[in-house]
Motif scaffolding. Structure first.
Motif, mmCIF file in Angstrom:
data_model
loop_
_atom_site.group_PDB
_atom_site.id
_atom_site.type_symbol
_atom_site.label_atom_id
_atom_site.label_comp_id
_atom_site.label_asym_id
_atom_site.label_seq_id
_atom_site.Cartn_x
_atom_site.Cartn_y
_atom_site.Cartn_z
ATOM 1 N N TYR A 120 -12.913 -0.412 -3.459
ATOM 2 C CA TYR A 120 -11.870 -1.088 -4.235
ATOM 3 C C TYR A 120 -10.955 -0.087 -4.932
ATOM 4 O O TYR A 120 -9.865 -0.454 -5.396
ATOM 5 N N LEU A 121 -11.371 1.171 -4.994
ATOM 6 C CA LEU A 121 -10.508 2.208 -5.553
ATOM 7 C C LEU A 121 -9.272 2.430 -4.699
ATOM 8 O O LEU A 121 -8.326 3.103 -5.130
ATOM 9 N N VAL A 122 -9.256 1.849 -3.499
ATOM 10 C CA VAL A 122 -8.066 1.880 -2.651
ATOM 11 C C VAL A 122 -6.872 1.257 -3.378
ATOM 12 O O VAL A 122 -5.714 1.551 -3.063
ATOM 13 N N THR A 123 -7.143 0.425 -4.367
ATOM 14 C CA THR A 123 -6.082 -0.176 -5.172
ATOM 15 C C THR A 123 -5.154 0.890 -5.766
ATOM 16 O O THR A 123 -3.968 0.642 -6.001
ATOM 17 N N ALA B 236 -8.453 -3.263 5.194
ATOM 18 C CA ALA B 236 -7.645 -2.370 4.361
ATOM 19 C C ALA B 236 -6.753 -3.143 3.400
ATOM 20 O O ALA B 236 -6.718 -2.868 2.192
ATOM 21 N N THR B 237 -6.011 -4.128 3.928
ATOM 22 C CA THR B 237 -5.108 -4.884 3.065
ATOM 23 C C THR B 237 -5.866 -5.715 2.052
ATOM 24 O O THR B 237 -5.417 -5.906 0.918
ATOM 25 N N ASN B 238 -7.036 -6.216 2.437
ATOM 26 C CA ASN B 238 -7.828 -6.977 1.477
ATOM 27 C C ASN B 238 -8.254 -6.122 0.295
ATOM 28 O O ASN B 238 -8.303 -6.591 -0.842
ATOM 29 N N LEU B 239 -8.573 -4.869 0.544
ATOM 30 C CA LEU B 239 -8.951 -3.976 -0.550
ATOM 31 C C LEU B 239 -7.758 -3.698 -1.457
ATOM 32 O O LEU B 239 -7.870 -3.732 -2.685
ATOM 33 N N ILE B 240 -6.597 -3.434 -0.860
ATOM 34 C CA ILE B 240 -5.404 -3.114 -1.642
ATOM 35 C C ILE B 240 -4.939 -4.318 -2.451
ATOM 36 O O ILE B 240 -4.498 -4.178 -3.599
ATOM 37 N N THR B 241 -5.052 -5.516 -1.883
ATOM 38 C CA THR B 241 -4.565 -6.728 -2.555
ATOM 39 C C THR B 241 -5.665 -7.462 -3.321
ATOM 40 O O THR B 241 -5.464 -8.599 -3.738
#
Length: 404
Positions: free
Chosen positions: A30-33, A311-316
């Motif tokens: 989740y740090l991908v945020t 990937a997008t789920n982690l960013i969003t």
């Protein structure tokens, strides 16, 4: 209820080994945020150091090109938390909240850094355009963070952070309008934030942006009236958020010069449009039906478009698991579940947002999916009135009529 049971069955059918490993490490992913503000900071500094304005386009390229490629490579997220895991993730949630608080601060750091670089160095107009688009993409991620925080209405720290995060793009009415307006009227013609089949992104924006703003301010005015308080009371939550924006933008303009203000306003406006793109793809053409009492049926998983690319789920923050979000608006992002039986987008949000900017391509990809969702019965579709006759003529073939 059957849809929820199906989801739990699908969860149980996941490869236990893969599921166990991903469940263990996912919290750190989740740090991908922080990718969005970090990328903006790095590209802004690289532009300043090298004098190459192309770097100002950096995060725009990451958002619309790199992230969709990564999504395609890494694929979908197989993990839905079990009931026991949901309880644990909800109880020990300080880690997940701290990510949101730090990400909010990082949003402001990214905005301030890019504003400094744009105003203190000499750039061609097309370089500045790249900076505007990059900051607008940052605002889209920021409003996702604000969205997550703003739903935790019983936690004053999270709601305060939501205001600070929304203030970054000047979108003061977002949380009030979204929580009390959009969630109530979603997937109905009454909702300006639910797009209609046959309606282009640009037509939708002309309806959604002013409509959502008007609804947000009215909802807050009505709330204050019920409390016998003035609209200009210090308790007006929209004015509180606007005050943060005015002070922050004013300080940056005073520090960096008059060029900062038009830059900040342009990036905010494009950030609003980025949110409009997200709203456009989330419920396109989907319609809740009315019950015998004239009220709309309860929002179900089938009334939101979903996508489970990792990937997008982690960013969003799992925003793409939109069905579960509308079924349980206060459910924290780390325990949102995927509904495989819900209508599915062919790609993640960044790719779909890019597609939405080209209406013929969008309609070519999405209109057949809406028809399939409605089983050919166009009376079940939330449809643009100007396109209704043409859409019925082209697509209306109810399966029950074909079968008979």
């Amino acid at each position: 209820m059957s849809e929820i049971n199906n989801t739990e069955k699908n969860n149980a059918d996941n490869n236990p080994k893969d599921k166990s490993y991903w469940a263990t490490v996912k919290k750190y992913w989740y740090l991908v945020t922080f990718v969005a503000p970090a990328a903006l900071l790095v590209t802004a500094l690289l532009a300043a150091i090298t004098g190459q304005g192309a770097w100002l386009w950096g995060f725009t390229a990451i958002f619309f090109v790199i992230i969709p490629i990564v999504d395609t490579i890494v694929g979908e997220d197989p993990y839905n938390p079990s009931k026991e895991e949901e309880t644990e993730l909800s109880t020990n949630d300080n880690y997940y909240k701290n990510i949101l608080y730090l990400a909010t601060a990082a949003q402001w750091a990214g905005l301030i850094t890019m504003t400094y670089v744009v105003t203190q160095y000499s750039w061609a107009w097309y370089d500045i355009l790249g900076a505007v688009l990059s900051v607008g993409a940052l605002h889209a991620v920021g409003l996702t963070i604000s969205h997550e925080l703003g739903h935790k209405v019983r936690d004053k720290h999270q709601t305060l952070a939501a205001k600070i995060c929304s203030a970054c793009s000047g979108y003061a009415h977002f949380n009030i309008e979204h929580n009390k307006g959009h969630h109530k009227h979603v997937a109905t013609p009454e909702d300006p934030a639910s797009s209609r089949m046959g309606e282009s992104l640009y037509k939708f924006a002309l309806r959604e942006i002013p409509g959502a703003a008007q609804r947000g301010w009215k909802l807050e005015a009505d709330r204050l009236k019920r409390l016998n308080k003035s609209f200009f009371s210090k308790d007006n939550e929209l004015l509180q958020t606007l005050a943060i924006t005015f002070v922050a933008y004013g300080l940056m303009t005073a520090a960096f010069g008059w060029m900062a203000l038009p830059f900040l306003l342009l990036t905010a406006a494009y950030g609003w449009f980025q949110l409009t793109m997200a709203n456009y793809i989330e419920h396109y053409g989907l319609l809740r039906q009315k019950n015998e009492d004239g009220r709309y049926e309860r929002c179900q998983p089938k009334h939101s478009w979903n996508n489970n690319f990792k990937a997008t789920n982690l960013i969003t923050l799992h925003l793409q698991r939109h069905s579960d979000h509308h079924a349980h608006p206060t459910r924290a992002y780390q325990i949102l579940r995927d509904y495989p039986e819900a209508p599915q987008l062919p790609h993640g949000y960044p790719a779909m947002m890019a597609l939405s900017m080209v209406p013929p391509l969008w309609k070519m990809v999405m209109d057949p999916r809406v028809v399939e969702w409605a089983k050919g019965d166009m009376s079940l579709v939330n449809m643009d009135s100007a396109s209704k006759s043409r859409m019925f003529q082209k697509y209306h073939k109810p399966q029950h009529a074909i079968a008979s």
